[in-house]
Design a protein around this motif. Structure first.
Motif, short mmCIF file in Angstrom:
data_model
loop_
_atom_site.label_atom_id
_atom_site.label_comp_id
_atom_site.label_asym_id
_atom_site.label_seq_id
_atom_site.Cartn_x
_atom_site.Cartn_y
_atom_site.Cartn_z
N ARG A 185 -26.61 -81.76 34.99
CA ARG A 185 -27.54 -82.78 35.46
C ARG A 185 -26.82 -84.11 35.60
NH1 ARG A 185 -31.49 -83.40 30.12
NH2 ARG A 185 -29.97 -84.49 28.77
N ARG A 235 -22.17 -86.72 35.80
CA ARG A 235 -22.77 -85.38 35.71
C ARG A 235 -22.37 -84.78 34.36
NH1 ARG A 235 -22.47 -81.61 40.97
NH2 ARG A 235 -23.21 -83.63 41.76
N ASP A 294 -34.60 -86.89 30.08
CA ASP A 294 -34.21 -85.67 30.80
C ASP A 294 -34.28 -85.88 32.32
OD1 ASP A 294 -36.02 -83.83 28.33
OD2 ASP A 294 -33.84 -84.04 28.48
N GLY A 329 -28.89 -80.00 44.45
CA GLY A 329 -29.63 -80.32 43.26
C GLY A 329 -31.13 -80.34 43.45
N TYR A 344 -30.78 -81.97 38.77
CA TYR A 344 -30.22 -80.80 38.11
C TYR A 344 -29.53 -79.91 39.13
CZ TYR A 344 -32.52 -81.97 33.73
OH TYR A 344 -32.90 -82.60 32.57
N TRP A 372 -25.93 -74.88 34.30
CA TRP A 372 -26.79 -75.95 34.78
C TRP A 372 -26.18 -77.28 34.31
CZ3 TRP A 372 -30.69 -75.68 38.16
CH2 TRP A 372 -31.30 -74.44 38.38
#
Length: 112
Positions: A37, A44, A89, A105, A93, A35
């Protein structure tokens, strides 16, 4: 191999979300899933990796203790359980497999 991520959404700080990544195609060739993000204006970055055969995992320091990556080999799914979410956060993702394979994503927004 095709990947499809889902499960994103809007959540308040301190909340939880679980992302899912469904793999299809020549999945026997996949030995590691990840994973990543990407936040607005940023590169990224890696969030978590899992070795699909052993279950061994690795995490970015920023998510250790809050995020858990897991897999269900029978269902060809990889999950990212996220708890104690923070505004930082917030990002799109993506799930990833070797060979530059990226899923579409899913947006995660942490805001009150």
């Amino acid at each position: 191999v095709q990947l499809q991520a889902s499960g994103g959404g809007l959540v308040q700080p301190g909340g939880s979300l679980r992302l899912s990544c469904a793999a299809s195609g020549n999945i026997l060739s996949i030995n590691v899933m990840g994973w990543y993000r990407q936040a607005p204006g940023k590169q990224r970055e890696l969030v978590a990796l899992i070795i699909t055969s052993s279950g061994k995992t690795t995490y970015a320091d920023s998510v250790k203790g809050r995020f858990t990556i897991s897999r269900d080999n029978a269902k060809n799914l990889v999950y990212l359980q996220m708890i104690s979410l923070k505004p930082e956060d917030t990002a799109v993702y993506y799930c990833n497999a070797p060979g530059g394979i990226w899923g579409k994503g899913t947006q995660v927004t942490v805001s009150s």
